[in-house]
Design an enzyme around this catalytic site. Structure first.
Site, short mmCIF file in Angstrom:
data_model
loop_
_atom_site.label_atom_id
_atom_site.label_comp_id
_atom_site.label_asym_id
_atom_site.label_seq_id
_atom_site.Cartn_x
_atom_site.Cartn_y
_atom_site.Cartn_z
N GLU A 308 -109.26 -41.11 35.36
CA GLU A 308 -110.09 -40.35 36.30
C GLU A 308 -110.04 -38.86 35.98
O GLU A 308 -109.25 -38.11 36.57
CB GLU A 308 -109.62 -40.60 37.75
N GLU A 400 -111.92 -49.64 38.25
CA GLU A 400 -111.02 -49.56 39.41
C GLU A 400 -111.84 -49.40 40.68
O GLU A 400 -112.76 -48.59 40.73
CB GLU A 400 -110.08 -48.34 39.24
#
Ligand code: IDC
Length: 482
Positions: A308, A400
């Site tokens: 991320e 995710e």
């Protein structure tokens, strides 16, 4: 497809089963191999080399009649070239002449079928690529000798064409789909058909290793009927940076455990804080060079190069990707690579941007996808609007997501989760849920204490999130093979 889903994991139908299926389909197969049997082969040989050493990856395609075992032969052009540790074949070297004999499990090669083998080798003066190969004594010229057997010449089945792989010989997601690749905006299987993979992400493997083992992954494959395990290897927070060799070995072990159960494995370089992946660029190059070389011959590995990115521009992420992807390709040229996106893999939305910045300036590489993450209680319609639009323009992979808030805790929002997963299903976007663990937080699938107790199939151990996600994942897959 539900039939395939119900086949026990790991069960192999074998060649006899495949032949039976062809006969049942109305084809006439010659039971004997005639004197005019057809033989032929094509070999690809690629290497990744460094001073004194190299890895060779070899693709063997049988263009002739089916064989039940094979021996590949070649001669090294330089006397100093030596085969070291190999995989997927038994290697023998005498002078410069090398043979690689098939193993029990990969000896059967139907017409048009390809198998991959490889080895690590050494060289002294130079390391030229061998230019001629033989398969069972017949030169691999890319065309066939002899007349095709009657079964082949009369067969209209695409399964016997040299460019189409044979029917799957097992019922697991990996056996059916084989090596994956990106096709347009989708993930495609070995039959070049779009598929969706559904599975679970580990929690940080530095904290929740007790939840990932043969027993828990048996449950994931057989009870959850998952297609996919994402291996979240944090880089900071007591992760990779503290013990590169140890975490690399742990990841490789999980890749093997997933492969043995017919599941795909995403190797997630779980950068989070700091958010600029360039902070870890050297670590990423070292890590991916190692795992890509070690896993090059496997078909179940997908590389996720930055979890991320946050507090960094798309240009910064793109620069990082364009340095890490070539390192992976040098060792494992055919694997799918997933690139994280701006704003915690929100396609930029959490930073006030959108997919447009990627569409206008995509990563300069092929066979890649872009990551999108959501937490259903935090991310709703404005994110869904962007994903619905971006899905038509970019290959997306939800590596995710959580059913809860972006903290990983708080109340589940199953209504938003269901709207999200319906959107992903409609667009065949693959996904992994955070987390296959018993962390004391509502995003975990198992209640605290489950992993130390060591049994994973009792549904009373599931959290609200785990109950919901397992029910979604265990519905029948749709993996087209023709
Ligand atoms: C969370 C974990 C939590 C841990 C925290 C910091 O659930 O136990 O303390 O990370 O390491 C992400 C990240 C993922 C987060 C998750 C939930 O990829 O690492 O895990 N999340 O906050 N992005 C959005 C949410």
């Amino acid at each position: 497809m539900s039939l395939l889903k119900r086949l026990p994991r790991g069960r192999t139908l074998g060649v006899a089963g495949a032949v039976g299926a062809l006969v049942a389909g109305g084809l006439i197969l010659a039971p004997m191999v005639s004197a005019s049997a057809s033989a032929g082969c094509r070999v690809t040989y690629t290497t990744n080399q460094w001073p004194g050493g190299f890895t060779a990856n070899i693709g063997i395609t049988n263009l002739g009649d089916p064989v039940s075992s094979w021996t590949l032969g070649w001669t090294f052009p330089d006397a100093g070239q030596k085969v070291g540790q190999g995989w997927s074949a038994t290697y023998t070297q005498s002078g410069s002449a090398v043979t690689a004999k098939s193993m029990d499990y990969n000896g059967s090669l139907a017409t048009g079928a390809t198998t991959s083998i490889g080895f690590n080798g050494t060289w002294t003066a130079s390391n030229p690529t061998p230019s001629s190969f033989t398969l069972n004594g017949v030169a691999c010229t890319g065309s066939t000798t002899g007349s095709p057997s009657p079964s082949k010449s009369t067969s209209p089945s695409p399964s016997t064409s040299p460019s189409t792989p044979p029917p799957p010989t097992g019922g697991t997601p990996l056996a059916i789909n084989g090596q994956l690749h990106v096709c347009g905006v989708n993930l495609c299987n070995q039959y070049n058909k779009a598929i969706q993979l559904r599975g679970m992400s580990t929690h940080g493997i530095q904290w929740f290793a007790s939840c990932i083992n043969g027993t828990s992954l048996d449950a994931l494959a057989n009870d959850w009927k998952a297609d996919l395990l994402r291996i979240a290897m944090y880089v900071q927070e007591q992760g990779y940076e503290t013990n590169p060799a140890g975490f690399t070995a742990q990841v490789n072990n999980y890749v093997d455990l997933a492969e043995a159960r017919g599941m795909y494995a995403i190797i997630d370089f779980h950068t989070l804080t700091p958010g600029d992946p360039n902070y870890n660029l050297d670590r990423a190059k070292t890590f991916f060079a190692s795992v890509a070389q070690r896993n090059a011959a496997k078909k179940n590995v997908i590389y996720e190069i930055a979890n991320e990115p946050n507090g960094v521009s798309w240009q910064g992420i793109k620069n990082y990707a364009e340095q890490v992807i070539p390192v992976i390709r040098a060792a494992d040229p055919d694997a799918v690579v997933i690139v994280g996106t701006r704003g915690w893999s929100s396609l930029g939305v959490s930073d006030g941007s959108s997919e447009t910045e990627i569409v206008n300036s995509p990563v300069n590489a092929t066979n890649i996808m872009y990551a999108f993450h959501f937490y259903a209680a935090s991310h709703k319609d404005n994110y869904r609007t962007v994903v619905a639009r971006a899905a038509k323009l970019l290959p997306l992979f939800v590596t995710e997501f959580g059913t809860v808030s972006a903290t990983g805790g708080g109340a589940t929002d199953l209504s938003s989760t269901s709207t999200w997963l319906d959107l992903l299903d409609q667009n065949k976007i693959s996904y992994a849920n955070w987390t296959y663990s018993d962390a004391n937080e509502s995003s975990a699938a198992f209640k605290p204490g489950t992993c130390s107790a060591g049994s994973y199939t009792n549904t009373s151990q599931l959290t609200e999130s785990g109950t919901y996600v397992r029910n979604r994942i265990r519905t029948a897959d749709n993996f087209p093979t023709s």
